[in-house]
Motif scaffolding. Structure first.
Motif, PDB file in Angstrom:
ATOM      1  N   TYR A   1      13.560  12.625  -3.614  1.00 27.60           N
ATOM      2  CA  TYR A   1      12.948  11.482  -2.925  1.00 27.60           C
ATOM      3  C   TYR A   1      12.037  11.907  -1.769  1.00 27.60           C
ATOM      4  O   TYR A   1      10.892  11.460  -1.663  1.00 27.60           O
ATOM      5  CB  TYR A   1      14.085  10.571  -2.461  1.00 27.60           C
ATOM      6  CG  TYR A   1      13.726   9.329  -1.678  1.00 27.60           C
ATOM      7  CD1 TYR A   1      13.923   8.056  -2.204  1.00 27.60           C
ATOM      8  CD2 TYR A   1      13.224   9.413  -0.374  1.00 27.60           C
ATOM      9  CE1 TYR A   1      13.619   6.918  -1.475  1.00 27.60           C
ATOM     10  CE2 TYR A   1      12.913   8.277   0.357  1.00 27.60           C
ATOM     11  CZ  TYR A   1      13.112   7.037  -0.193  1.00 27.60           C
ATOM     12  OH  TYR A   1      12.813   5.916   0.532  1.00 27.60           O
TER      13      TYR A   1
ATOM     14  N   GLN B   1      25.807   4.949  -4.090  1.00 29.66           N
ATOM     15  CA  GLN B   1      25.715   4.734  -5.546  1.00 29.66           C
ATOM     16  C   GLN B   1      26.296   5.934  -6.286  1.00 29.66           C
ATOM     17  O   GLN B   1      25.572   6.629  -7.003  1.00 29.66           O
ATOM     18  CB  GLN B   1      24.255   4.453  -5.949  1.00 29.66           C
ATOM     19  CG  GLN B   1      23.224   5.450  -5.412  1.00 29.66           C
ATOM     20  CD  GLN B   1      21.792   5.093  -5.784  1.00 29.66           C
ATOM     21  OE1 GLN B   1      21.186   4.252  -5.150  1.00 29.66           O
ATOM     22  NE2 GLN B   1      21.239   5.745  -6.811  1.00 29.66           N
TER      23      GLN B   1
ATOM     24  N   LEU C   1      12.894   3.104  -7.743  1.00 31.38           N
ATOM     25  CA  LEU C   1      13.477   3.419  -9.056  1.00 31.38           C
ATOM     26  C   LEU C   1      14.716   4.296  -8.942  1.00 31.38           C
ATOM     27  O   LEU C   1      15.549   4.310  -9.849  1.00 31.38           O
ATOM     28  CB  LEU C   1      12.447   4.155  -9.936  1.00 31.38           C
ATOM     29  CG  LEU C   1      11.423   3.324 -10.692  1.00 31.38           C
ATOM     30  CD1 LEU C   1      10.560   4.253 -11.552  1.00 31.38           C
ATOM     31  CD2 LEU C   1      12.095   2.284 -11.575  1.00 31.38           C
ATOM     32  N   THR C   2      14.848   5.022  -7.831  1.00 30.95           N
ATOM     33  CA  THR C   2      16.035   5.864  -7.644  1.00 30.95           C
ATOM     34  C   THR C   2      17.310   5.028  -7.603  1.00 30.95           C
ATOM     35  O   THR C   2      18.404   5.561  -7.743  1.00 30.95           O
ATOM     36  CB  THR C   2      15.950   6.694  -6.346  1.00 30.95           C
ATOM     37  OG1 THR C   2      15.795   5.806  -5.227  1.00 30.95           O
ATOM     38  CG2 THR C   2      14.780   7.670  -6.385  1.00 30.95           C
ATOM     39  N   GLN C   3      17.147   3.709  -7.376  1.00 29.86           N
ATOM     40  CA  GLN C   3      18.332   2.841  -7.357  1.00 29.86           C
ATOM     41  C   GLN C   3      18.492   2.069  -8.668  1.00 29.86           C
ATOM     42  O   GLN C   3      19.337   1.199  -8.769  1.00 29.86           O
ATOM     43  CB  GLN C   3      18.258   1.867  -6.177  1.00 29.86           C
ATOM     44  CG  GLN C   3      18.297   2.600  -4.835  1.00 29.86           C
ATOM     45  CD  GLN C   3      18.186   1.660  -3.643  1.00 29.86           C
ATOM     46  OE1 GLN C   3      18.733   0.572  -3.650  1.00 29.86           O
ATOM     47  NE2 GLN C   3      17.474   2.079  -2.609  1.00 29.86           N
ATOM     48  N   ARG C   4      17.678   2.410  -9.641  1.00 35.21           N
ATOM     49  CA  ARG C   4      17.674   1.781 -10.955  1.00 35.21           C
ATOM     50  C   ARG C   4      17.827   0.257 -10.904  1.00 35.21           C
ATOM     51  O   ARG C   4      18.803  -0.321 -11.400  1.00 35.21           O
ATOM     52  CB  ARG C   4      18.780   2.362 -11.835  1.00 35.21           C
ATOM     53  CG  ARG C   4      18.446   2.184 -13.317  1.00 35.21           C
ATOM     54  CD  ARG C   4      19.547   2.661 -14.248  1.00 35.21           C
ATOM     55  NE  ARG C   4      19.844   4.078 -14.091  1.00 35.21           N
ATOM     56  CZ  ARG C   4      21.040   4.620 -14.294  1.00 35.21           C
ATOM     57  NH1 ARG C   4      22.052   3.878 -14.649  1.00 35.21           N
ATOM     58  NH2 ARG C   4      21.221   5.919 -14.142  1.00 35.21           N
TER      59      ARG C   4
ATOM     60  N   GLU D   1      16.907  -3.730 -11.851  1.00 33.62           N
ATOM     61  CA  GLU D   1      16.499  -4.448 -13.061  1.00 33.62           C
ATOM     62  C   GLU D   1      14.972  -4.480 -13.076  1.00 33.62           C
ATOM     63  O   GLU D   1      14.351  -4.754 -12.035  1.00 33.62           O
ATOM     64  CB  GLU D   1      17.000  -5.904 -13.014  1.00 33.62           C
ATOM     65  CG  GLU D   1      18.497  -6.060 -13.133  1.00 33.62           C
ATOM     66  CD  GLU D   1      19.014  -5.619 -14.502  1.00 33.62           C
ATOM     67  OE1 GLU D   1      18.253  -5.743 -15.498  1.00 33.62           O
ATOM     68  OE2 GLU D   1      20.160  -5.138 -14.567  1.00 33.62           O
ATOM     69  N   PRO D   2      14.352  -4.218 -14.237  1.00 30.69           N
ATOM     70  CA  PRO D   2      12.885  -4.162 -14.288  1.00 30.69           C
ATOM     71  C   PRO D   2      12.201  -5.388 -13.682  1.00 30.69           C
ATOM     72  O   PRO D   2      11.275  -5.266 -12.877  1.00 30.69           O
ATOM     73  CB  PRO D   2      12.584  -4.032 -15.779  1.00 30.69           C
ATOM     74  CG  PRO D   2      13.810  -3.383 -16.346  1.00 30.69           C
ATOM     75  CD  PRO D   2      14.969  -3.875 -15.529  1.00 30.69           C
TER      76      PRO D   2
ATOM     77  N   ASN E   1      21.178  10.521  -9.178  1.00 30.48           N
ATOM     78  CA  ASN E   1      20.144  11.099 -10.041  1.00 30.48           C
ATOM     79  C   ASN E   1      19.252  12.080  -9.274  1.00 30.48           C
ATOM     80  O   ASN E   1      19.274  12.131  -8.044  1.00 30.48           O
ATOM     81  CB  ASN E   1      19.320   9.974 -10.684  1.00 30.48           C
ATOM     82  CG  ASN E   1      18.625   9.104  -9.641  1.00 30.48           C
ATOM     83  OD1 ASN E   1      17.604   9.496  -9.083  1.00 30.48           O
ATOM     84  ND2 ASN E   1      19.187   7.935  -9.369  1.00 30.48           N
TER      85      ASN E   1
ATOM     86  N   THR F   1      13.092  -3.208  -2.098  1.00 31.21           N
ATOM     87  CA  THR F   1      14.489  -3.424  -2.505  1.00 31.21           C
ATOM     88  C   THR F   1      14.951  -4.669  -1.765  1.00 31.21           C
ATOM     89  O   THR F   1      15.011  -4.677  -0.543  1.00 31.21           O
ATOM     90  CB  THR F   1      15.381  -2.230  -2.118  1.00 31.21           C
ATOM     91  OG1 THR F   1      15.091  -1.860  -0.774  1.00 31.21           O
ATOM     92  CG2 THR F   1      15.138  -1.033  -3.011  1.00 31.21           C
TER      93      THR F   1
ATOM     94  N   ASN G   1      25.468   6.837  -9.868  1.00 34.56           N
ATOM     95  CA  ASN G   1      24.087   7.153 -10.256  1.00 34.56           C
ATOM     96  C   ASN G   1      23.439   8.120  -9.262  1.00 34.56           C
ATOM     97  O   ASN G   1      22.467   7.793  -8.593  1.00 34.56           O
ATOM     98  CB  ASN G   1      23.274   5.841 -10.359  1.00 34.56           C
ATOM     99  CG  ASN G   1      21.827   6.086 -10.755  1.00 34.56           C
ATOM    100  OD1 ASN G   1      21.487   7.128 -11.326  1.00 34.56           O
ATOM    101  ND2 ASN G   1      20.961   5.128 -10.446  1.00 34.56           N
TER     102      ASN G   1
ATOM    103  N   LEU H   1      12.588  -5.575  -9.936  1.00 31.72           N
ATOM    104  CA  LEU H   1      11.721  -4.631  -9.218  1.00 31.72           C
ATOM    105  C   LEU H   1      10.319  -5.211  -9.054  1.00 31.72           C
ATOM    106  O   LEU H   1       9.754  -5.210  -7.960  1.00 31.72           O
ATOM    107  CB  LEU H   1      11.667  -3.279  -9.951  1.00 31.72           C
ATOM    108  CG  LEU H   1      10.743  -2.228  -9.325  1.00 31.72           C
ATOM    109  CD1 LEU H   1      11.125  -1.928  -7.870  1.00 31.72           C
ATOM    110  CD2 LEU H   1      10.754  -0.932 -10.141  1.00 31.72           C
TER     111      LEU H   1
END
Ligand code: TRP
Length: 327
Positions: free
Chosen positions: A126, A115, A45-48, A50-51, A120, A11, A118, A54
């Motif tokens: 995690y 966040q 990915l837990t922070q979503r 941008e592809p 999730n 990240t 989100n 990442l």
């Protein structure tokens, strides 16, 4: 040789907090242990993200790990998602983990607050994926910062539960405490982190760092150049603790107390010493960036080695928990 396993999330860009808190230790530990070091993109990915961001972060963090001195001939360096057994084991462990245990995790609460739009389920489970990361390689030790100790305790609990239900399978992973205390951010208020925008980047040039240091808080009692300061309360002095020699620290401390040395000069000294560390790392990093094929093959070799170990573990796990492999 005992095994260690550790992970770093891709990240943002690496900063000197990551360097002092994790990478320096990894470089040291790879000598004494059989080491597995992973860039844990599935956790990110837990922070979503941008592809593309990442994938870029995975590459940059891998570069930072190698440029800091982790040797892929010695340690197994790989990207978590290249070893699908991580998610497979995580599911098995999810089914062993009481909801109440995850509910107590302070990182989940912290991250949910960071966040709120989100929150999730991945954020919640995690630490189960983290446990899978560790025990997939039957690691004996895990070097982590103090903010991860609760996750490690959960991992140990999960290992005990698994071993109790299915028979002795995994060693209980012990924490290797990081030698570095926590590194504060440039704001002097919270831990250095990308999300708080208070970091000194590992790949920054000397000029970029000096630019940031200029704006950084010092002893609030030193309003004018002629005011005497207290090095112990100054965040910049805490950085001197990591990057300057003992005699330089003594000189800076005396200069601050007597107001012989101004904050700007103190910062310049720090910046030069930081550059002694960052300069060679930055050079190795740009070397690695110029040969993306080499980086890919280093990571692929690491993944191949990791997959072999991971599959050995999973064969045993599948057999013990009753996963179907044909009649
Ligand atoms: N949660 C760790 C962190 O944020 C990263 C991590 C993922 C990790 N898997 C791991 C650390 C396994 C040690 C072992 O710092």
């Amino acid at each position: 040789m005992a095994r260690i396993m550790s992970g770093v999330q891709p990240t943002g860009n690496l900063h000197i907090g990551n360097y002092l808190g994790a990478l320096v230790n990894w470089v040291r530990l790879q000598e004494q242990y059989e080491a597995y070091f992973s860039i844990v993109d599935l956790h990110a990915l837990t922070q979503r993200p941008e592809p593309e961001a990442l994938r870029r972060a995975v590459r940059e963090v891998a570069i930072g790990v190698l440029a800091s001195g982790v040797d892929p001939e010695r340690a197994t360096v790989f990207v978590q998602s290249s070893v699908p057994q991580h998610t497979e084991l995580a599911w098995v462990l999810t089914c062993l983990t009481p909801l109440g245990d995850l509910n107590r995790m302070t990182q989940f609460k912290d991250q949910s607050q960071q966040q709120p739009e989100n929150v999730n389920t991945g954020l919640f489970t995690y630490p189960v994926l983290q446990t899978a990361d560790i025990i997939l390689y039957r690691a004996d030790r895990v070097p982590v910062g103090e903010d991860q100790e609760q996750h490690l305790e959960l991992a140990r609990e999960t290992v005990r539960r698994f071993n109790h239900i299915y028979g002795d399978t995994f060693p209980e992973p012990q924490v290797v405490k990081s030698a570095a205390p926590r590194v504060m951010g440039l704001d002097g208020e919270s831990k250095m982190s990308k999300s708080r925008n208070n970091e000194i980047g590992l790949f920054e040039t000397e000029a970029e760092t000096m630019q940031k240091l200029r704006g950084a808080k010092t002893d609030p009692a030193r309003l004018r150049r002629t005011d005497k300061g207290t090095p112990e309360v100054c965040n910049i002095f805490s950085y001197h603790g990591f990057f300057s020699t003992e005699s330089q620290r003594a000189e800076v401390a005396a200069g601050c107390r007597s107001a012989q040395l101004g904050c700007v000069d103190c910062k310049k000294m720090l910046c030069q010493n930081l550059e002694q560390v960052k300069g060679p790392i930055r050079e190795r990093a740009s070397e690695l960036r110029s040969r993306p094929g080499d980086l890919d093959s280093i990571l692929e070799r690491g993944a191949q080695k990791a997959r072999i170990e991971a599959e050995k573990t999973m064969e045993l796990v599948r057999e013990r928990v009753g996963i179907w492999s044909g009649s």
